[in-house]
Design a protein around this motif. Structure first.
Motif, PDB file in Angstrom:
ATOM      1  N   GLU A   1      56.322  -8.090  10.200  1.00  0.00           N
ATOM      2  CA  GLU A   1      55.212  -7.210  10.302  1.00  0.00           C
ATOM      3  C   GLU A   1      54.578  -7.311  11.578  1.00  0.00           C
ATOM      4  O   GLU A   1      54.080  -6.251  12.408  1.00  0.00           O
ATOM      5  CB  GLU A   1      54.178  -7.399   9.193  1.00  0.00           C
ATOM      6  CG  GLU A   1      52.976  -6.578   9.245  1.00  0.00           C
ATOM      7  CD  GLU A   1      51.904  -6.747   8.076  1.00  0.00           C
ATOM      8  OE1 GLU A   1      50.959  -6.289   8.008  1.00  0.00           O
ATOM      9  OE2 GLU A   1      52.301  -7.703   7.333  1.00  0.00           O
ATOM     10  N   THR A   2      54.411  -8.475  12.042  1.00  0.00           N
ATOM     11  CA  THR A   2      53.781  -9.046  13.088  1.00  0.00           C
ATOM     12  C   THR A   2      54.700  -8.386  14.317  1.00  0.00           C
ATOM     13  O   THR A   2      54.195  -7.886  15.358  1.00  0.00           O
ATOM     14  CB  THR A   2      53.787 -10.445  13.425  1.00  0.00           C
ATOM     15  OG1 THR A   2      52.695 -10.964  12.364  1.00  0.00           O
ATOM     16  CG2 THR A   2      53.177 -10.761  14.776  1.00  0.00           C
ATOM     17  N   TYR A   3      56.232  -8.538  14.196  1.00  0.00           N
ATOM     18  CA  TYR A   3      56.899  -8.133  15.183  1.00  0.00           C
ATOM     19  C   TYR A   3      56.865  -6.560  15.327  1.00  0.00           C
ATOM     20  O   TYR A   3      57.286  -6.145  16.697  1.00  0.00           O
ATOM     21  CB  TYR A   3      58.395  -8.497  14.985  1.00  0.00           C
ATOM     22  CG  TYR A   3      59.519  -7.660  15.793  1.00  0.00           C
ATOM     23  CD1 TYR A   3      59.784  -8.026  16.965  1.00  0.00           C
ATOM     24  CD2 TYR A   3      60.282  -6.729  14.852  1.00  0.00           C
ATOM     25  CE1 TYR A   3      60.601  -7.328  17.654  1.00  0.00           C
ATOM     26  CE2 TYR A   3      61.231  -6.028  15.733  1.00  0.00           C
ATOM     27  CZ  TYR A   3      61.463  -6.346  17.333  1.00  0.00           C
ATOM     28  OH  TYR A   3      62.174  -5.592  17.888  1.00  0.00           O
ATOM     29  N   GLU A   4      56.777  -5.869  14.210  1.00  0.00           N
ATOM     30  CA  GLU A   4      56.709  -4.365  14.496  1.00  0.00           C
ATOM     31  C   GLU A   4      55.631  -3.905  15.183  1.00  0.00           C
ATOM     32  O   GLU A   4      55.731  -2.938  15.889  1.00  0.00           O
ATOM     33  CB  GLU A   4      56.676  -4.059  12.972  1.00  0.00           C
ATOM     34  CG  GLU A   4      58.044  -3.924  12.110  1.00  0.00           C
ATOM     35  CD  GLU A   4      59.181  -3.153  12.930  1.00  0.00           C
ATOM     36  OE1 GLU A   4      58.936  -2.447  13.708  1.00  0.00           O
ATOM     37  OE2 GLU A   4      60.317  -3.755  12.508  1.00  0.00           O
ATOM     38  N   LYS A   5      54.188  -4.696  14.974  1.00  0.00           N
ATOM     39  CA  LYS A   5      53.125  -4.294  15.641  1.00  0.00           C
ATOM     40  C   LYS A   5      53.127  -4.564  17.067  1.00  0.00           C
ATOM     41  O   LYS A   5      52.744  -3.561  17.785  1.00  0.00           O
ATOM     42  CB  LYS A   5      52.108  -5.181  15.131  1.00  0.00           C
ATOM     43  CG  LYS A   5      51.437  -4.501  13.516  1.00  0.00           C
ATOM     44  CD  LYS A   5      50.435  -5.472  12.881  1.00  0.00           C
ATOM     45  CE  LYS A   5      50.020  -4.974  11.681  1.00  0.00           C
ATOM     46  NZ  LYS A   5      48.915  -5.970  11.135  1.00  0.00           N
ATOM     47  N   ILE A   6      53.696  -5.671  17.362  1.00  0.00           N
ATOM     48  CA  ILE A   6      53.849  -6.120  18.814  1.00  0.00           C
ATOM     49  C   ILE A   6      54.728  -5.219  19.481  1.00  0.00           C
ATOM     50  O   ILE A   6      54.428  -4.579  20.664  1.00  0.00           O
ATOM     51  CB  ILE A   6      54.316  -7.474  18.985  1.00  0.00           C
ATOM     52  CG1 ILE A   6      53.247  -8.351  18.369  1.00  0.00           C
ATOM     53  CG2 ILE A   6      54.719  -7.798  20.516  1.00  0.00           C
ATOM     54  CD1 ILE A   6      53.687 -10.190  18.350  1.00  0.00           C
ATOM     55  N   SER A   7      56.059  -4.913  19.022  1.00  0.00           N
ATOM     56  CA  SER A   7      56.895  -4.013  19.667  1.00  0.00           C
ATOM     57  C   SER A   7      56.170  -2.617  19.737  1.00  0.00           C
ATOM     58  O   SER A   7      56.795  -1.927  20.895  1.00  0.00           O
ATOM     59  CB  SER A   7      58.343  -3.996  18.990  1.00  0.00           C
ATOM     60  OG  SER A   7      58.110  -3.501  17.599  1.00  0.00           O
ATOM     61  N   ALA A   8      55.541  -2.217  18.816  1.00  0.00           N
ATOM     62  CA  ALA A   8      55.187  -0.796  18.881  1.00  0.00           C
ATOM     63  C   ALA A   8      53.958  -0.593  19.949  1.00  0.00           C
ATOM     64  O   ALA A   8      53.876   0.432  20.741  1.00  0.00           O
ATOM     65  CB  ALA A   8      54.428  -0.526  17.704  1.00  0.00           C
ATOM     66  N   GLU A   9      53.284  -1.764  20.415  1.00  0.00           N
ATOM     67  CA  GLU A   9      52.233  -1.806  21.580  1.00  0.00           C
ATOM     68  C   GLU A   9      52.839  -2.079  22.876  1.00  0.00           C
ATOM     69  O   GLU A   9      52.125  -1.727  23.736  1.00  0.00           O
ATOM     70  CB  GLU A   9      51.242  -2.636  21.148  1.00  0.00           C
ATOM     71  CG  GLU A   9      50.530  -2.367  19.874  1.00  0.00           C
ATOM     72  CD  GLU A   9      49.583  -3.412  19.378  1.00  0.00           C
ATOM     73  OE1 GLU A   9      49.566  -4.534  20.105  1.00  0.00           O
ATOM     74  OE2 GLU A   9      48.744  -3.164  18.228  1.00  0.00           O
ATOM     75  N   ILE A  10      53.974  -2.557  23.071  1.00  0.00           N
ATOM     76  CA  ILE A  10      54.639  -2.773  24.382  1.00  0.00           C
ATOM     77  C   ILE A  10      55.105  -1.522  24.945  1.00  0.00           C
ATOM     78  O   ILE A  10      55.927  -0.939  24.534  1.00  0.00           O
ATOM     79  CB  ILE A  10      55.950  -3.948  24.233  1.00  0.00           C
ATOM     80  CG1 ILE A  10      55.007  -5.236  23.713  1.00  0.00           C
ATOM     81  CG2 ILE A  10      56.360  -4.174  25.569  1.00  0.00           C
ATOM     82  CD1 ILE A  10      56.326  -6.264  23.594  1.00  0.00           C
TER      83      ILE A  10
END
Length: 342
Positions: free
Chosen positions: A333-342
């Motif tokens: 879940e954390t990875y998905e949020k970070i990758s979506a914002e990069i």
């Protein structure tokens, strides 16, 4: 009856496309003939078509019935030849579906999709790898290449290609030029390490030639049995290779030296657990590794390396290269949020 049986034998031998076209022509022409014979009973060609279809499919609703002798005679023709043609067409369709399933099961069909993973070799290790791929990407498609006579699995989203992966034709069947990655596994049925690695080297060399000819880049990962053979695979431009016995030996040693440490490695290797290793590209907000480390830490992720460089923690003030491949540890879940914002 003998005459009808002779016709059936002849029709069955005709090509499928011809039979379909003849059937369509017969139904269409019969609709207009019925309309022409009894325009008062069948007021429109569509009503006549409705009557023809309910007749040759033996449904027989009885809502429209011919009243003249000529109409009833033609109805008899529909009973005999219409039902005969439609029955043969349905039989051919069932036969085609059965043939398709058999060819698919035997791995004789080509795959036309893109963005898939190609697995070469059905082994215990490749089976575990397939499970991990599906855990990470539920909707991924995997094309399996092996020499087994039938597909070893009926699992959805796995396409089987039967053949020798050293042959270009088989690789083309797997649409290897448009895949996301190729994973070559060492076979379980061969005992000689030289033969195993030699076969794998021949496969990746064939893949590399195909990629060069078409000006494509194919990401290849190979399982190698002997460490001294790695230089040969580097010459074949293999992107990554895994020593099949190395990981086991290292984990056994670490377990002895640092009791319980293998549980950490096994958790990071499997998608079944909460936190895993994920790859991120550089964010425009990050100038140095310290920027990236601090920002990711606030988001709940630990920055551990750039590619295989684990020493960035000691060089936090260095600039992050634009082509960096940063690896972090966090949950999905954390990875998905970070990758979506990069």
């Amino acid at each position: 009856m003998l005459f009808i049986f002779d016709i059936m034998k002849t029709v069955v031998k005709v090509r499928n496309l011809t039979i379909i076209l003849v059937t369509i022509l017969f139904i269409t022409s019969s609709s207009f003939i019925v309309y022409w014979i009894e325009p008062e009973t069948f007021q429109t060609p569509f009503i006549a078509f409705w009557y023809v279809m309910t007749t040759i499919t033996t449904t027989g609703y009885g809502d429209y019935v011919p009243e003249t002798v000529l109409g009833k005679v033609y109805a008899l023709i529909l009973y005999i030849f219409g039902i005969l043609l439609l029955g043969i067409v349905i039989g051919k369709m069932v036969e085609a579906v059965s043939l398709y399933r058999r060819l698919k099961e035997e791995g004789r069909l080509s795959y036309k999709g893109v963005g898939h993973y190609v697995i070469i070799g059905w082994t215990n290790k490749s089976q575990r790898t397939i499970n991990e791929l599906f855990l990470a990407k539920e909707h991924a498609t995997i094309v399996l290449i092996d020499t087994l006579k039938k597909s070893p699995t009926e699992r959805d989203r796995i396409v089987y290609i039967q053949g020798d992966a050293t042959e270009r034709e088989i690789l083309h069947k797997a649409n290897i030029l448009h895949c996301d990655a190729v994973l070559v596994f060492a076979p379980d049925t061969i005992d000689d390490p030289i033969s195993i690695d030699g076969r794998s080297l021949l496969i990746v060399s064939t893949i590399e030639r195909l990629a060069t000819e078409k000006n494509k880049e194919i990401y290849t990962i190979v399982e190698i049995v002997r460490e001294k053979h790695t230089l040969n695979f580097k010459h074949a431009k293999v992107d990554e290779f895994v020593l099949s016995n190395e990981a086991f030996s290292d984990l056994m040693a670490k377990s002895a030296l640092h009791k319980g440490s293998t549980k950490i490695f096994m958790q990071l290797l499997s998608r079944e657990h909460g936190d895993n290793v994920w790859e991120l590209k550089k964010s425009s907000k990050w100038s140095t590794y310290r920027d990236a480390y601090t920002d990711l830490q606030k988001r709940g992720a630990n920055l551990i390396s750039n590619r295989k460089d684990f020493g960035i923690i000691r060089r936090l003030d260095e600039k992050v290269p634009d082509d960096a491949k940063l690896y972090v540890i966090c949950d999905e879940e954390t990875y998905e949020k970070i990758s979506a914002e990069i």
